[in-house]
Each structure stands twice: as structure tokens, then as C-alpha cells.
Motif scaffolding. Structure first.
Motif, PDB file in Angstrom:
ATOM      1  N   VAL A   1       0.845  -1.186   0.000  1.00 28.30           N
ATOM      2  CA  VAL A   1       0.000   0.000   0.000  1.00 28.30           C
ATOM      3  C   VAL A   1       0.877   1.231   0.000  1.00 28.30           C
ATOM      4  O   VAL A   1       1.817   1.342   0.777  1.00 28.30           O
ATOM      5  CB  VAL A   1      -0.902   0.020   1.243  1.00 28.30           C
ATOM      6  CG1 VAL A   1      -1.703   1.310   1.298  1.00 28.30           C
ATOM      7  CG2 VAL A   1      -1.835  -1.174   1.218  1.00 28.30           C
ATOM      8  N   GLU A   2       0.593   2.182  -0.865  1.00 26.22           N
ATOM      9  CA  GLU A   2       1.354   3.424  -0.884  1.00 26.22           C
ATOM     10  C   GLU A   2       0.899   4.318   0.255  1.00 26.22           C
ATOM     11  O   GLU A   2      -0.285   4.480   0.489  1.00 26.22           O
ATOM     12  CB  GLU A   2       1.138   4.169  -2.207  1.00 26.22           C
ATOM     13  CG  GLU A   2       1.694   3.426  -3.419  1.00 26.22           C
ATOM     14  CD  GLU A   2       1.545   4.248  -4.675  1.00 26.22           C
ATOM     15  OE1 GLU A   2       1.109   5.411  -4.555  1.00 26.22           O
ATOM     16  OE2 GLU A   2       1.868   3.746  -5.746  1.00 26.22           O
ATOM     17  N   PRO A   3       1.848   4.932   0.965  1.00 22.51           N
ATOM     18  CA  PRO A   3       1.467   5.812   2.062  1.00 22.51           C
ATOM     19  C   PRO A   3       0.994   7.166   1.610  1.00 22.51           C
ATOM     20  O   PRO A   3       0.477   7.930   2.391  1.00 22.51           O
ATOM     21  CB  PRO A   3       2.772   5.940   2.860  1.00 22.51           C
ATOM     22  CG  PRO A   3       3.844   5.756   1.841  1.00 22.51           C
ATOM     23  CD  PRO A   3       3.289   4.752   0.872  1.00 22.51           C
ATOM     24  N   SER A   4       1.197   7.507   0.349  1.00 25.38           N
ATOM     25  CA  SER A   4       0.738   8.793  -0.149  1.00 25.38           C
ATOM     26  C   SER A   4      -0.687   8.675  -0.634  1.00 25.38           C
ATOM     27  O   SER A   4      -1.325   7.643  -0.502  1.00 25.38           O
ATOM     28  CB  SER A   4       1.656   9.276  -1.277  1.00 25.38           C
ATOM     29  OG  SER A   4       1.679   8.331  -2.324  1.00 25.38           O
ATOM     30  N   VAL A   5      -1.211   9.741  -1.220  1.00 25.24           N
ATOM     31  CA  VAL A   5      -2.602   9.751  -1.640  1.00 25.24           C
ATOM     32  C   VAL A   5      -2.829   8.800  -2.802  1.00 25.24           C
ATOM     33  O   VAL A   5      -1.954   8.605  -3.637  1.00 25.24           O
ATOM     34  CB  VAL A   5      -3.014  11.178  -2.053  1.00 25.24           C
ATOM     35  CG1 VAL A   5      -3.096  12.064  -0.835  1.00 25.24           C
ATOM     36  CG2 VAL A   5      -2.045  11.751  -3.059  1.00 25.24           C
ATOM     37  N   PRO A   6      -4.026   8.188  -2.898  1.00 28.26           N
ATOM     38  CA  PRO A   6      -4.329   7.286  -3.992  1.00 28.26           C
ATOM     39  C   PRO A   6      -4.553   8.045  -5.280  1.00 28.26           C
ATOM     40  O   PRO A   6      -4.621   9.266  -5.310  1.00 28.26           O
ATOM     41  CB  PRO A   6      -5.606   6.582  -3.521  1.00 28.26           C
ATOM     42  CG  PRO A   6      -6.235   7.558  -2.599  1.00 28.26           C
ATOM     43  CD  PRO A   6      -5.104   8.272  -1.920  1.00 28.26           C
TER      44      PRO A   6
ATOM     45  N   LEU B   1       5.877   1.030   8.417  1.00 27.22           N
ATOM     46  CA  LEU B   1       5.995   1.347   9.834  1.00 27.22           C
ATOM     47  C   LEU B   1       5.137   2.543  10.225  1.00 27.22           C
ATOM     48  O   LEU B   1       4.471   2.534  11.268  1.00 27.22           O
ATOM     49  CB  LEU B   1       7.460   1.620  10.193  1.00 27.22           C
ATOM     50  CG  LEU B   1       7.718   2.016  11.656  1.00 27.22           C
ATOM     51  CD1 LEU B   1       7.267   0.912  12.598  1.00 27.22           C
ATOM     52  CD2 LEU B   1       9.201   2.346  11.841  1.00 27.22           C
ATOM     53  N   GLY B   2       5.139   3.588   9.399  1.00 25.87           N
ATOM     54  CA  GLY B   2       4.359   4.771   9.713  1.00 25.87           C
ATOM     55  C   GLY B   2       2.875   4.483   9.805  1.00 25.87           C
ATOM     56  O   GLY B   2       2.185   4.979  10.698  1.00 25.87           O
ATOM     57  N   GLN B   3       2.378   3.650   8.891  1.00 22.63           N
ATOM     58  CA  GLN B   3       0.962   3.303   8.890  1.00 22.63           C
ATOM     59  C   GLN B   3       0.596   2.471  10.120  1.00 22.63           C
ATOM     60  O   GLN B   3      -0.452   2.678  10.734  1.00 22.63           O
ATOM     61  CB  GLN B   3       0.634   2.532   7.608  1.00 22.63           C
ATOM     62  CG  GLN B   3       0.850   3.366   6.354  1.00 22.63           C
ATOM     63  CD  GLN B   3       0.957   2.504   5.106  1.00 22.63           C
ATOM     64  OE1 GLN B   3       0.902   1.274   5.175  1.00 22.63           O
ATOM     65  NE2 GLN B   3       1.128   3.143   3.963  1.00 22.63           N
TER      66      GLN B   3
ATOM     67  N   VAL C   1       1.573   9.325  10.929  1.00 25.64           N
ATOM     68  CA  VAL C   1       1.009   9.841   9.683  1.00 25.64           C
ATOM     69  C   VAL C   1       2.066  10.614   8.903  1.00 25.64           C
ATOM     70  O   VAL C   1       2.202  10.473   7.684  1.00 25.64           O
ATOM     71  CB  VAL C   1      -0.202  10.735   9.979  1.00 25.64           C
ATOM     72  CG1 VAL C   1      -0.693  11.425   8.705  1.00 25.64           C
ATOM     73  CG2 VAL C   1      -1.334   9.920  10.591  1.00 25.64           C
ATOM     74  N   ALA C   2       2.840  11.449   9.608  1.00 28.72           N
ATOM     75  CA  ALA C   2       3.890  12.222   8.940  1.00 28.72           C
ATOM     76  C   ALA C   2       4.920  11.303   8.304  1.00 28.72           C
ATOM     77  O   ALA C   2       5.366  11.527   7.168  1.00 28.72           O
ATOM     78  CB  ALA C   2       4.563  13.162   9.943  1.00 28.72           C
TER      79      ALA C   2
ATOM     80  N   MET D   1       1.814  10.277  18.930  1.00 27.85           N
ATOM     81  CA  MET D   1       2.462   9.202  18.184  1.00 27.85           C
ATOM     82  C   MET D   1       1.730   8.943  16.871  1.00 27.85           C
ATOM     83  O   MET D   1       2.357   8.668  15.840  1.00 27.85           O
ATOM     84  CB  MET D   1       2.492   7.931  19.027  1.00 27.85           C
ATOM     85  CG  MET D   1       3.413   7.997  20.228  1.00 27.85           C
ATOM     86  SD  MET D   1       3.323   6.487  21.247  1.00 27.85           S
ATOM     87  CE  MET D   1       3.826   5.246  20.051  1.00 27.85           C
ATOM     88  N   HIS D   2       0.407   9.049  16.911  1.00 28.88           N
ATOM     89  CA  HIS D   2      -0.383   8.893  15.692  1.00 28.88           C
ATOM     90  C   HIS D   2       0.018   9.940  14.657  1.00 28.88           C
ATOM     91  O   HIS D   2       0.241   9.628  13.484  1.00 28.88           O
ATOM     92  CB  HIS D   2      -1.874   9.023  15.992  1.00 28.88           C
ATOM     93  CG  HIS D   2      -2.712   9.220  14.762  1.00 28.88           C
ATOM     94  ND1 HIS D   2      -3.107   8.178  13.962  1.00 28.88           N
ATOM     95  CD2 HIS D   2      -3.196  10.349  14.200  1.00 28.88           C
ATOM     96  CE1 HIS D   2      -3.800   8.649  12.944  1.00 28.88           C
ATOM     97  NE2 HIS D   2      -3.873   9.964  13.069  1.00 28.88           N
ATOM     98  N   ALA D   3       0.110  11.204  15.090  1.00 27.19           N
ATOM     99  CA  ALA D   3       0.485  12.273  14.169  1.00 27.19           C
ATOM    100  C   ALA D   3       1.877  12.028  13.585  1.00 27.19           C
ATOM    101  O   ALA D   3       2.106  12.246  12.385  1.00 27.19           O
ATOM    102  CB  ALA D   3       0.443  13.623  14.892  1.00 27.19           C
ATOM    103  N   LEU D   4       2.803  11.561  14.406  1.00 25.39           N
ATOM    104  CA  LEU D   4       4.146  11.250  13.918  1.00 25.39           C
ATOM    105  C   LEU D   4       4.107  10.103  12.905  1.00 25.39           C
ATOM    106  O   LEU D   4       4.829  10.119  11.903  1.00 25.39           O
ATOM    107  CB  LEU D   4       5.052  10.893  15.098  1.00 25.39           C
ATOM    108  CG  LEU D   4       5.411  12.038  16.050  1.00 25.39           C
ATOM    109  CD1 LEU D   4       6.109  11.490  17.295  1.00 25.39           C
ATOM    110  CD2 LEU D   4       6.291  13.064  15.341  1.00 25.39           C
TER     111      LEU D   4
END
Length: 266
Positions: free
Chosen positions: A48-53, A204-206, A259-260, A254-257
């Protein structure tokens, strides 16, 4: 002096306990919908790409950008950080040793900060929801709408916890926060299950964004339950609720981090 101030604070807390008129922390989580919902559930999206679809790339990317995160993505990330910061500071102002230093001497400052945090959450949820409507995927739309509905309940509920409004009904706001938090946790778990069933491999970010969102929701939910009038028997109960929301707010940071990282550092 400080001794008189402490005595005044103790009297204030006793009045709150006696009248069950305590300004409880709002229970907020935040959408972990990192724009995956616009993909069809039948698609093979590994990884899954972490950027916009694809449905959103054109509308979100900056001029001259090559499909990377754009202005709306940046706003979305900043809203999540703003939410977390407001929650953390607001949680501190529900501790007796903090709210006694305010001019009002009650939870007005904390309620105001949580209202701002809830508004930031709602805006982030709307930014996720609007492009999801373009996907035509009913499951994705319902999943994303859960965040919008829950955050709207929490915004209204946080306003209700200002002292004057809370005095009119001392359980309505609590129920709004318990239901709102449960709804957000459900939406996050649904997001996670949909991704895994599609064969996705979240980075990891997701994983951090989703897991911390769930843990934050759980802490806020327990804190909300502890602060129902029936459980307010001492000043220690107030501090227990405050500590639970401080911990939950840290999970939201941590959620905001996460997502970033998912958007910008994958």
C-alpha cells in the motif's frame, strides 16, 4: 497565598464531587484513514502506498510536483499535530494543581483546549472523507464517514463540558464521548482489517498511526468512564481521569508522527 489557593481548590473539587458537576475531558481519537479507503476492496494493493491514492493525486499535489504529497496532505498532517498538542496541554489543565492556577479556577481552560483539538480532528476527518466520496466504494465511504460522525459528536460534547452547559446535564457529554471514542476505535480497526484482507503490507508509519490511534481511543474511553458522576468520589478520581487522558494524548501525538512518516518519510 498558596495555602489559601490549595484550600480553595479542594473546596471546588468537593463541590464538583457533591453535585456531580465535573468538567470531564473529552474522549477523542483521530482518523487513521491514511487515504487508503478510496481503493476498491477487491484491488490487489501490495504494498500500500502511504501517499494519496490515484483518485486524489491530481487534486492534492502541488504545482510542479511529481505526484508527491501536496498542500492538502500537509494541512491534514498539521491538523493532527495541532490536535495532539491541544489535547496534551488541555489534559494538564484538568489536573487540580494546574486548573487552580487559572483565573476561573475550574476546567474552563481545559474544555476550551479540547474543543480546539476536537475541531482539528473533525477537519482532518473531513479532508479524508471528501475525496473518498469520489471512489464509489460504499465500504470505504461508510468507513470514512464514521470518523466524521464521531468527531462531530466529540466537538459538540467538548463544548457541552464547559461548566455552565455541563451543569444542565452531567451525563450527556460523557455518553457522547464514550460513543464517539468507540466509533473511532471501530473505524480504525475496520481500516486495518480492510487493508489486511486486501493483502496490503502497511509500512511502519501506517502501523504506528493506526495502533496509536486505537490505544489513544482506549485510554480516552476508560478515562471518560471513570469520570461519570457515579465514580466521582474523591479528588484522586479526578487525577486518575486526567492521567488517563494525558496518556491518551501522548498516543495521539504518536499517531500524528506515524502519519507524517507514512506520507513524507517512507
Amino acid at each position: 497565598n498558596s495555602v489559601e489557593r490549595k484550600q480553595e481548590t479542594q473546596r471546588y473539587v468537593q463541590v464538583l464531587i457533591k453535585n456531580s458537576n465535573i468538567n470531564r475531558f473529552p474522549s477523542f481519537a483521530v482518523s487513521s484513514n491514511l487515504n487508503y479507503s478510496t481503493m476498491s476492496d477487491e484491488e490487489n494493493v501490495t504494498p500500500v502506498e502511504p501517499s494519496v491514492p490515484s483518485a486524489e493525486k491530481e487534486s492534492m499535489k502541488d504545482d510542479g510536483d511529481n505526484g508527491g504529497p501536496g498542500l492538502l496532505v500537509l494541512v491534514n498532517v498539521l491538523l493532527r499535530f495541532s490536535m495532539a498538542v491541544l489535547f496534551i496541554i488541555g489534559s494538564l489543565y484538568f489536573l487540580p494543581e494546574m486548573f487552580q492556577k487559572t483565573n476561573a479556577g475550574d476546567f474552563t481552560v481545559g474544555a476550551g483546549l479540547f474543543t480546539g483539538g476536537a475541531a482539528a480532528f473533525w477537519l482532518a476527518a473531513v479532508l479524508d472523507f471528501v475525496p473518498t466520496l469520489q471512489s464509489g466504494n460504499i465500504f470505504a465511504i461508510v468507513n470514512s464517514f464514521l470518523y466524521v460522525a464521531a468527531s462531530a459528536l466529540l466537538v459538540i460534547g467538548s463544548i457541552w463540558f464547559f461548566p455552565d452547559l455541563y451543569a444542565e446535564n452531567n451525563t450527556l457529554g460523557n455518553w457522547m464521548y464514550v460513543i464517539g471514542t468507540a466509533t473511532v476505535a471501530t473505524a480504525i480497526l475496520w481500516d486495518m482489517s480492510r487493508l489486511l484482507l486486501m493483502g496490503a503490507q502497511p509500512n511502519l508509519g501506517q502501523v504506528v498511526a493506526m495502533a496509536s490511534g486505537v490505544f489513544g481511543a482506549i485510554h480516552f474511553m476508560v478515562g471518560a468512564l471513570f469520570l461519570f458522576p457515579v465514580y466521582l468520589t474523591s479528588q484522586a478520581a479526578v487525577e486518575k481521569g486526567a492521567n488517563l487522558f494525558i496518556a491518551g494524548s501522548c498516543f495521539f501525538m504518536m499517531h500524528a508522527l506515524g502519519v507524517a512518516k507514512a506520507y513524507y518519510f517512507s
